[in-house]
Write a protein that holds these residues in place. Structure first.
Motif, short mmCIF file in Angstrom:
data_model
loop_
_atom_site.label_atom_id
_atom_site.label_comp_id
_atom_site.label_asym_id
_atom_site.label_seq_id
_atom_site.Cartn_x
_atom_site.Cartn_y
_atom_site.Cartn_z
N ALA B 112 1.33 -1.27 -0.09
CA ALA B 112 0.03 -0.05 -0.12
C ALA B 112 1.00 1.54 -0.45
O ALA B 112 0.81 2.06 -0.52
CB ALA B 112 -0.87 0.37 1.15
N ALA B 113 1.88 1.10 1.05
CA ALA B 113 3.04 2.29 0.70
C ALA B 113 3.80 2.46 -0.17
O ALA B 113 3.95 3.94 -0.78
CB ALA B 113 3.78 2.04 1.62
N VAL B 114 3.98 1.84 -1.08
CA VAL B 114 4.61 2.06 -2.84
C VAL B 114 3.48 2.46 -3.18
O VAL B 114 3.88 3.83 -4.35
CB VAL B 114 5.12 0.70 -3.14
CG1 VAL B 114 5.47 0.72 -4.70
CG2 VAL B 114 5.90 -0.25 -2.57
N VAL B 115 2.31 2.37 -3.96
CA VAL B 115 1.16 2.76 -4.58
C VAL B 115 0.76 4.15 -3.90
O VAL B 115 1.04 5.07 -4.90
CB VAL B 115 0.16 1.75 -4.70
CG1 VAL B 115 -1.58 2.70 -5.33
CG2 VAL B 115 0.16 0.25 -4.86
N ILE B 116 0.61 4.22 -2.44
CA ILE B 116 0.44 5.91 -2.01
C ILE B 116 1.39 6.36 -2.34
O ILE B 116 1.22 6.95 -3.00
CB ILE B 116 -0.08 5.35 -1.21
CG1 ILE B 116 -1.64 4.50 -0.54
CG2 ILE B 116 -0.06 7.16 -0.20
CD1 ILE B 116 -1.83 4.13 0.71
N GLY B 117 2.70 5.92 -1.63
CA GLY B 117 3.89 6.76 -1.66
C GLY B 117 4.27 7.29 -3.52
O GLY B 117 4.72 8.27 -3.59
N PHE B 226 9.00 6.64 2.92
CA PHE B 226 7.81 6.38 3.07
C PHE B 226 6.99 4.87 3.34
O PHE B 226 6.79 4.69 4.15
CB PHE B 226 7.15 7.18 1.92
CG PHE B 226 5.55 7.04 2.69
CD1 PHE B 226 4.97 8.21 2.78
CD2 PHE B 226 4.32 6.28 1.62
CE1 PHE B 226 3.75 8.34 3.33
CE2 PHE B 226 3.33 6.27 1.70
CZ PHE B 226 2.64 7.35 2.35
N VAL B 227 7.81 3.80 2.13
CA VAL B 227 7.60 2.77 2.32
C VAL B 227 7.75 2.10 3.99
O VAL B 227 6.87 1.12 4.73
CB VAL B 227 7.90 2.02 1.03
CG1 VAL B 227 8.02 0.51 1.88
CG2 VAL B 227 7.06 2.65 -0.05
N ILE B 228 8.90 2.52 3.81
CA ILE B 228 10.22 2.03 5.50
C ILE B 228 8.83 2.71 6.32
O ILE B 228 8.48 1.51 7.71
CB ILE B 228 10.96 2.53 5.81
CG1 ILE B 228 12.15 1.72 4.14
CG2 ILE B 228 11.71 1.94 6.63
CD1 ILE B 228 13.54 2.30 4.73
N SER B 229 9.09 3.84 6.80
CA SER B 229 7.54 4.14 7.71
C SER B 229 6.30 3.47 7.40
O SER B 229 5.70 3.35 8.43
CB SER B 229 7.33 5.77 7.13
OG SER B 229 6.33 6.35 8.02
N GLY B 230 5.67 3.34 6.46
CA GLY B 230 4.06 2.59 6.13
C GLY B 230 4.69 1.40 6.65
O GLY B 230 3.81 0.51 7.49
N ALA B 231 5.78 0.40 6.64
CA ALA B 231 5.58 -1.04 6.68
C ALA B 231 5.48 -1.15 8.27
O ALA B 231 5.02 -2.10 9.56
CB ALA B 231 6.70 -1.73 6.23
N ILE B 232 6.11 -0.37 8.75
CA ILE B 232 6.43 -0.30 10.59
C ILE B 232 5.58 -0.07 11.11
O ILE B 232 4.69 -0.46 12.36
CB ILE B 232 7.51 1.28 11.01
CG1 ILE B 232 8.79 0.79 10.30
CG2 ILE B 232 7.13 1.31 12.40
CD1 ILE B 232 10.31 1.24 11.29
N THR B 233 4.38 1.05 10.97
CA THR B 233 3.02 1.69 10.96
C THR B 233 1.94 0.69 10.99
O THR B 233 1.32 0.31 11.67
CB THR B 233 2.53 3.18 10.86
OG1 THR B 233 3.09 4.34 11.33
CG2 THR B 233 0.58 3.29 11.11
N GLY B 234 2.70 -0.17 9.81
CA GLY B 234 1.72 -1.08 9.65
C GLY B 234 1.49 -2.81 10.70
O GLY B 234 0.45 -3.22 11.78
N LEU B 235 2.94 -2.70 11.21
CA LEU B 235 3.10 -3.92 12.34
C LEU B 235 2.58 -2.88 13.45
O LEU B 235 1.40 -4.54 14.11
CB LEU B 235 4.37 -4.14 12.15
CG LEU B 235 4.74 -4.83 13.36
CD1 LEU B 235 4.55 -6.37 13.45
CD2 LEU B 235 6.44 -4.77 13.55
N ALA B 236 2.53 -1.82 13.71
CA ALA B 236 1.96 -1.69 15.18
C ALA B 236 0.23 -1.45 14.97
O ALA B 236 -0.52 -1.91 16.27
CB ALA B 236 1.95 0.45 14.74
N GLY B 237 -0.16 -1.38 14.04
CA GLY B 237 -1.68 -1.74 13.77
C GLY B 237 -1.68 -3.16 13.72
O GLY B 237 -3.10 -3.83 14.99
#
Ligand SMILES: Nc1ncnc2c1ncn2[C@@H]1O[C@H](COP(=O)(O)OP(=O)(O)OP(=O)(O)O)[C@@H](O)[C@H]1O
Ligand SMILES: [Mg+2]
Lengths: 249, 327
Positions: B112-117, B226-237
């Motif tokens: 998702a972060a790749v596409v949104i980014g 942005f992708v690294i960022s999204g992955a970490i927030t995803g794990l938190a979710g």
């Protein structure tokens, strides 16, 4: 005569109705310093941005090492070997002097996709960066925040970052501006030696430096090159005197 | 002024000491609160990489938080109803195993972060904020309308998912698990910030023209951040949904995106432990003031206002001053 490394072919750029570059053809030969002079707003920075990327010419071409680079991105031109310094320092102000220089070395290495080891402990990057800083006389300020540097020191750092790229040609936009007479003498003698490494297209307002350094001078007025020649030829040129140099020369 | 390293060590000690105290005093609810703070902190560590290092003001990070939450909800839902997730082209079964769920959460939020980014980074400034916000709303309404997984009501799971060797139903076990992940993320974040990539990203935030002139691509650097960022927030979710044993569309809401950003701003944008401070303060206020008034967000707002007006470096900036330059 040796072939030029860098050559512009009738570069023309409009900003609306304003012709900021008017069929500018200049070239840069190996080993030389070619100075571009001209009054404020003559289109010097606009010319540099068309050569190094950032502004697309309305028409005309830029040729570098025998290759047409007009359509390339700024980064591709840098990788081809153009080393640019900015008139208005474009440095990472929150970062240290060393970090700015390491950024240059990192760009030259082409390997930014490393996420774990500290950049400043990478001995290859660090040596290159420190070497460049030593050459411009900034080695005593490695860990100073760039925002805390004097205006002149920022100009030196601009040059140092360009050095880390080991470019095939330097394109410098007013590196002496704001240096003070001591600093500008020092940089003058440094650039004098630098031309043996790579030729320099030098935009400069400091006439002492230009007359001391330039192998050739081109005079830009209202976007147009009105004369190109050696220091003596330019000094003797009546049109140049009228348009630019004034009575005091 | 306190040295930032000392403050950080103190914070880690605090994160460990409070649950230990709660265990001794037999206050399991405090442990749950601390777990909530730790998971929020992890989400904000993710955002801090995009925002603090990359300068990307993303008001859509709840997208990744929600994706992580639904990765947990969907996989656990299929496991507890004994229905496969997909049968064709290959059979995918649900799972109650945390490591597998985490992996799924990370992969889904990365994609998702790749596409949104890629789409968002075509813009900058206020437009970037708006487009990330718009993605958040898209996911929010999609989740509401996705009736197969509970629509507006969300999904509940009966028991918390499992982790080999731990009893995740015991609050302090689950807390420990989350804390280890948070500390690992902070460690990676610290290394990242000083790495060649971090150096280039830092410069891309401050002066993209320079980064291009040395031959690097500032947009691509920001995209990777942005992708690294999204992955970490995803794990938190995924961890958050497991903590509550519940996931619903509110995990995608813009309020949640705003809260994640508030954690970062309260603690200090770009400061390594900023997210930790922000999340701790937020959860403490929510608990202490939330009991007194339904309108406790007013106090949060006042705090935020004071910090933005008077302490640009967040609470860590107020306590420790400006960040030192690395050497
Ligand atoms: N992006 C732009 N949009 C519109 N006009 C521009 C732009 N950039 C430059 N100009 C105009 O083009 C002309 C040339 O500007 P340029 O900056 O190239 O001059 P210069 O020779 O570098 O001047 P200086 O000595 O002050 O640095 C000026 O009239 C300037 O106002
Ligand atoms: Mg200029």
């Amino acid at each position: 005569m040796t072939d030029p490394i860098l050559k512009t072919h009738a570069l023309t750029r409009y900003f609306g109705a304003l012709k900021a570059s008017d069929a500018v053809s200049v070239d840069l030969r190996p080993g030389e310093i070619h100075a571009i002079i001209g009054p404020n707003g003559a289109g010097k920075t606009t010319l540099i941005a068309q050569i190094c990327g950032g502004i697309t010419p309305s028409s005309g071409r830029v040729e570098f090492m025998g290759r047409d680079i007009t359509g390339l991105t700024t980064r591709a031109r840098s990788r081809e070997g153009l080393g640019r310094t900015f008139q208005i320092s474009a440095l990472a102000m929150e970062d240290s002097v060393l970090q700015n220089a390491v950024l240059g070395a990192l760009g030259a290495s082409g390997r930014p996709w490393r996420f774990f080891g500290p950049a400043l402990k990478d001995s290859v990057l660090r040596d290159q960066a420190e070497d460049a800083l030593r050459r411009v006389g900034l080695h005593d300020h490695l860990h100073k925040r760039t925002a805390e540097l004097s205006h002149g020191q920022r100009r030196q750092l601009e040059v140092a970052v360009a050095l880390t790229l080991h470019p095939k040609a330097f394109v410098m936009d007013e590196p002496m501006a704001g240096l003070g007479s001591g600093g500008s003498k020092q940089l003058t003698s440094f650039l004098d030696g630098l031309r043996a490494e790579a030729p320099i297209l030098l935009v400069e307002h400091d006439m002492d430096a230009v007359f001391a350094l330039a192998d050739r001078i081109s005079v830009l007025v209202y976007g147009k090159v009105i004369a190109t020649g050696t220091v003596d030829e330019i000094r003797a040129n009546a049109e140049v005197q009228k348009a630019y140099l004034g009575e005091d020369t | 002024m306190i040295r930032e390293t000392h403050l950080n060590i103190g914070l880690v000690a605090l994160l460990m000491a409070i649950p230990v105290w709660a265990l001794i005093a037999d206050e399991p609810f405090i442990i749950t609160l601390m777990t909530r703070a730790v998971v929020f902190a992890l989400a904000a560590v993710g955002l801090n990489i995009a925002l603090g290092l990359g300068g990307l003001v993303s008001l859509g990070h709840a997208v990744f938080f929600g994706i992580g939450g639904y990765a947990m909800g969907i996989l656990a839902h299929h496991a507890q109803t004994y229905t496969p997730l997909a049968e064709w082209p290959l059979l995918i079964e649900g799972t109650k195993s945390m490591p597998v769920i985490w992996l799924a959460a990370i992969i889904a939020s990365t994609l998702a972060a790749v596409v949104i980014g890629i789409l968002s980074l075509r813009t900058a400034g206020v437009y970037f904020i708006m487009i990330t916000l718009a993605f958040g709303q898209m996911f929010f309404f999609f989740a509401i309308s996705w009736s197969a997984y509970g629509g507006e009501d969300g999904l509940s799971i009966y028991v918390r998912n499992g982790f080999p060797g731990l009893n995740t139903l015991v609050p302090v076990h689950y807390f420990g698990l989350c804390l280890v992940i948070l500390l690992a993320a902070l460690f990676l974040n610290a290394r990242l910030a000083k790495s060649p990539f971090g150096l280039a990203l830092n410069a891309a935030r401050q002066t993209p023209a320079r980064v291009e002139t040395v031959g690097l691509d500032p947009t691509r650097l920001k995209l990777v951040a942005f992708v690294i960022s999204g992955a970490i927030t995803g794990l938190a979710g995924a961890l958050f949904a497991d903590l509550n044993r519940f996931v619903s569309p509110t995990m995608f809401s813009w309020q949640l995106s705003g809260e994640i950003m508030i954690f970062v701003i309260i603690g200090g944008v770009g400061r390594l432990f900023g997210p930790v401070v922000g999340a701790l303060v937020f959860v403490a206020l929510e608990h202490l003031l939330g009991g007194l008034s339904d309108y406790w967000h007013i106090y949060l707002g006042i705090l935020l206002l004071l910090i933005v007006l008077f302490g640009r470096g967040g609470l860590i900036g107020i306590l420790c001053g400006r960040e030192r330059v690395h050497d």
